[in-house]
Write a protein that holds these residues in place. Structure first.
Motif, mmCIF file in Angstrom:
data_model
loop_
_atom_site.group_PDB
_atom_site.id
_atom_site.type_symbol
_atom_site.label_atom_id
_atom_site.label_comp_id
_atom_site.label_asym_id
_atom_site.label_seq_id
_atom_site.Cartn_x
_atom_site.Cartn_y
_atom_site.Cartn_z
ATOM 1 N N GLY A 33 99.042 6.450 95.885
ATOM 2 C CA GLY A 33 99.011 5.004 95.837
ATOM 3 C C GLY A 33 100.365 4.331 95.804
ATOM 4 N N GLN A 34 101.435 5.101 95.870
ATOM 5 C CA GLN A 34 102.771 4.509 95.868
ATOM 6 C C GLN A 34 103.190 4.209 97.304
ATOM 7 O OE1 GLN A 34 104.211 3.662 92.997
ATOM 8 N NE2 GLN A 34 102.421 4.542 91.984
ATOM 9 N N MET A 35 103.458 2.947 97.564
ATOM 10 C CA MET A 35 103.885 2.534 98.894
ATOM 11 C C MET A 35 104.764 1.303 98.741
ATOM 12 S SD MET A 35 103.207 0.039 101.386
ATOM 13 C CE MET A 35 101.524 -0.540 101.165
ATOM 14 N N THR A 36 105.893 1.288 99.431
ATOM 15 C CA THR A 36 106.791 0.140 99.388
ATOM 16 C C THR A 36 107.052 -0.333 100.807
ATOM 17 O OG1 THR A 36 108.829 1.444 99.542
ATOM 18 C CG2 THR A 36 107.922 1.056 97.325
ATOM 19 N N LEU A 37 107.324 -1.615 100.938
ATOM 20 C CA LEU A 37 107.655 -2.138 102.259
ATOM 21 C C LEU A 37 108.937 -1.510 102.788
ATOM 22 C CD1 LEU A 37 106.796 -5.944 102.115
ATOM 23 C CD2 LEU A 37 105.410 -4.036 102.921
ATOM 24 N N ARG A 38 109.874 -1.225 101.888
ATOM 25 C CA ARG A 38 111.126 -0.613 102.323
ATOM 26 C C ARG A 38 110.864 0.779 102.913
ATOM 27 N NH1 ARG A 38 116.015 -2.247 101.497
ATOM 28 N NH2 ARG A 38 115.290 -3.746 99.917
ATOM 29 N N ASP A 59 101.533 -6.551 98.706
ATOM 30 C CA ASP A 59 100.131 -6.870 98.462
ATOM 31 C C ASP A 59 99.456 -7.426 99.712
ATOM 32 O OD1 ASP A 59 100.514 -5.983 95.929
ATOM 33 O OD2 ASP A 59 99.986 -7.863 94.923
ATOM 34 N N ASP A 60 100.184 -8.187 100.517
ATOM 35 C CA ASP A 60 99.621 -8.691 101.769
ATOM 36 C C ASP A 60 99.249 -7.538 102.698
ATOM 37 O OD1 ASP A 60 99.738 -11.526 101.384
ATOM 38 O OD2 ASP A 60 101.894 -11.421 101.643
ATOM 39 N N LEU A 61 100.093 -6.518 102.736
ATOM 40 C CA LEU A 61 99.820 -5.358 103.578
ATOM 41 C C LEU A 61 98.612 -4.585 103.051
ATOM 42 C CD1 LEU A 61 100.352 -3.347 105.803
ATOM 43 C CD2 LEU A 61 102.281 -2.429 104.476
ATOM 44 N N ILE A 62 98.545 -4.370 101.750
ATOM 45 C CA ILE A 62 97.418 -3.645 101.174
ATOM 46 C C ILE A 62 96.119 -4.427 101.383
ATOM 47 C CG2 ILE A 62 96.412 -2.791 99.023
ATOM 48 C CD1 ILE A 62 99.252 -2.220 98.043
ATOM 49 N N THR A 63 96.179 -5.742 101.224
ATOM 50 C CA THR A 63 94.999 -6.571 101.458
ATOM 51 C C THR A 63 94.486 -6.392 102.885
ATOM 52 O OG1 THR A 63 95.607 -8.228 99.804
ATOM 53 C CG2 THR A 63 94.157 -8.952 101.579
ATOM 54 N N ALA A 64 95.396 -6.388 103.842
ATOM 55 C CA ALA A 64 95.005 -6.191 105.244
ATOM 56 C C ALA A 64 94.384 -4.821 105.454
ATOM 57 C CB ALA A 64 96.221 -6.369 106.152
ATOM 58 N N LEU A 65 94.948 -3.799 104.824
ATOM 59 C CA LEU A 65 94.419 -2.440 104.963
ATOM 60 C C LEU A 65 93.006 -2.330 104.389
ATOM 61 C CD1 LEU A 65 97.577 -0.362 103.929
ATOM 62 C CD2 LEU A 65 96.676 -0.684 106.241
ATOM 63 N N ILE A 66 92.792 -2.927 103.227
ATOM 64 C CA ILE A 66 91.481 -2.866 102.585
ATOM 65 C C ILE A 66 90.441 -3.619 103.405
ATOM 66 C CG2 ILE A 66 90.176 -3.601 100.554
ATOM 67 C CD1 ILE A 66 92.685 -3.046 98.888
ATOM 68 N N ALA A 67 90.795 -4.807 103.876
ATOM 69 C CA ALA A 67 89.861 -5.573 104.704
ATOM 70 C C ALA A 67 89.539 -4.825 105.990
ATOM 71 C CB ALA A 67 90.454 -6.948 105.015
ATOM 72 N N ASP A 68 90.549 -4.235 106.613
ATOM 73 C CA ASP A 68 90.331 -3.470 107.845
ATOM 74 C C ASP A 68 89.367 -2.306 107.602
ATOM 75 O OD1 ASP A 68 92.035 -5.098 109.218
ATOM 76 O OD2 ASP A 68 93.649 -3.632 109.437
ATOM 77 N N ALA A 69 89.559 -1.600 106.491
ATOM 78 C CA ALA A 69 88.718 -0.434 106.203
ATOM 79 C C ALA A 69 87.263 -0.852 105.980
ATOM 80 C CB ALA A 69 89.252 0.318 104.993
ATOM 81 N N HIS A 70 87.056 -1.894 105.205
ATOM 82 C CA HIS A 70 85.693 -2.392 105.000
ATOM 83 C C HIS A 70 85.050 -2.772 106.335
ATOM 84 C CE1 HIS A 70 86.503 -3.127 100.585
ATOM 85 N NE2 HIS A 70 85.255 -2.718 100.540
ATOM 86 N N ASN A 71 85.792 -3.480 107.163
ATOM 87 C CA ASN A 71 85.235 -3.938 108.435
ATOM 88 C C ASN A 71 84.967 -2.776 109.394
ATOM 89 O OD1 ASN A 71 84.958 -6.821 108.210
ATOM 90 N ND2 ASN A 71 87.181 -6.995 108.222
ATOM 91 N N ALA A 72 85.853 -1.783 109.394
ATOM 92 C CA ALA A 72 85.645 -0.631 110.270
ATOM 93 C C ALA A 72 84.406 0.151 109.845
ATOM 94 C CB ALA A 72 86.883 0.274 110.250
ATOM 95 N N LEU A 73 84.216 0.326 108.547
ATOM 96 C CA LEU A 73 83.024 1.019 108.059
ATOM 97 C C LEU A 73 81.767 0.197 108.372
ATOM 98 C CD1 LEU A 73 81.626 3.294 106.600
ATOM 99 C CD2 LEU A 73 82.321 2.288 104.407
ATOM 100 N N ALA A 74 81.860 -1.112 108.221
ATOM 101 C CA ALA A 74 80.727 -1.976 108.569
ATOM 102 C C ALA A 74 80.401 -1.859 110.057
ATOM 103 C CB ALA A 74 81.031 -3.425 108.199
#
Length: 229
Positions: A33-38, A59-74
């Motif tokens: 779970g460790q990820m940095t923009l740098r 957080d903006d990047l993680i939000t996009a990743l989570i939304a993408d994953a939910h939508n892809a599974l849907a």
């Protein structure tokens, strides 16, 4: 029909965003779970200042990743519901996507990313709701409103009935609370086995995890069929 042409600049931007997301998922998966923009910028080959033009914060990047994953599974569930409109087909698609996209599945259902909180009412909420609609809609495909209304809870529990009514209003307005509760139960049965498998808690099944899951889905489908008038 008017043809929509995407500019070269927009295509390059979309490709860069996809690469950023791919690297970010890889880092989240590899480093608990460790990820940095740098760190992402370095691996993509750009400066962190340039990356800010795509994602202003981690957080903006993680939000996009989570939304993408939910939508892809849907998307996978909706496709399965159209091809095989029954619980077994939907459950198989759920497991198939999770196994193929393990890191993305665990991002939305595994250990929370340290220090991250999803924005209230933001894209992750909408995407999670869409996933719930896709799963429940596919499970109850072909059921009439009268069929759903005929489902009765195993016991009278006014407080739970109120909670399920409120939850259904958020996800599937109009669905009777008992039917919504059954949808949650079936999702839990499917999801629980998938999560146990992905996290390595079913080693004694060897290479028969898929077969065991299929039989579990058949049992759940039989339970569901007995509810229908």
């Amino acid at each position: 029909m008017t043809e929509v042409r995407v500019s070269l600049r927009d295509r390059k931007r979309a490709a860069t965003i996809d690469e950023i997301k791919t690297v970010a998922i890889s880092q989240l998966s590899a480093d608990a779970g460790q990820m940095t923009l740098r760190g992402v910028a370095r691996e993509v080959g750009m400066t962190v200042q340039s990356l800010y033009h795509y994602f202003p914060s981690r957080d903006d990047l993680i939000t996009a990743l989570i939304a993408d994953a939910h939508n892809a599974l849907a998307d996978a569930i909706e496709a399965a519901g159209q091809a095989h409109p029954d619980l077994v087909g939907v459950a198989s698609a759920y497991r198939g996507w999770a196994v193929e996209h393990r890191a993305r599945f665990l991002l939305i259902f595994g250990t929370p990313v340290p220090g991250y909180a999803a924005p209230p009412g933001g894209p992750t909420t909408d995407a999670a709701r869409r996933l719930g609609v896709a799963f429940t809609g596919a499970v109850f495909h072909g059921w009439s409103p009268a069929d759903l209304a005929a489902i009765r809870p195993p016991a009278v529990d006014p407080a739970l009935d109120d909670a399920l009514t409120a939850a259904a209003a958020l996800v599937l307005p109009g669905m009777p609370p008992a039917a919504f509760g059954w949808g949650l139960d079936l999702w839990g049965r499917v999801h629980g086995l998938v999560l146990l498998e992905l996290l390595g808690h079913l080693p004694w099944l060897g290479d028969q995890a898929a077969a065991n899951f299929h039989h579990a889905a058949l049992r759940a489908a039989a339970d569901l069929a007995r509810l229908r008038p």
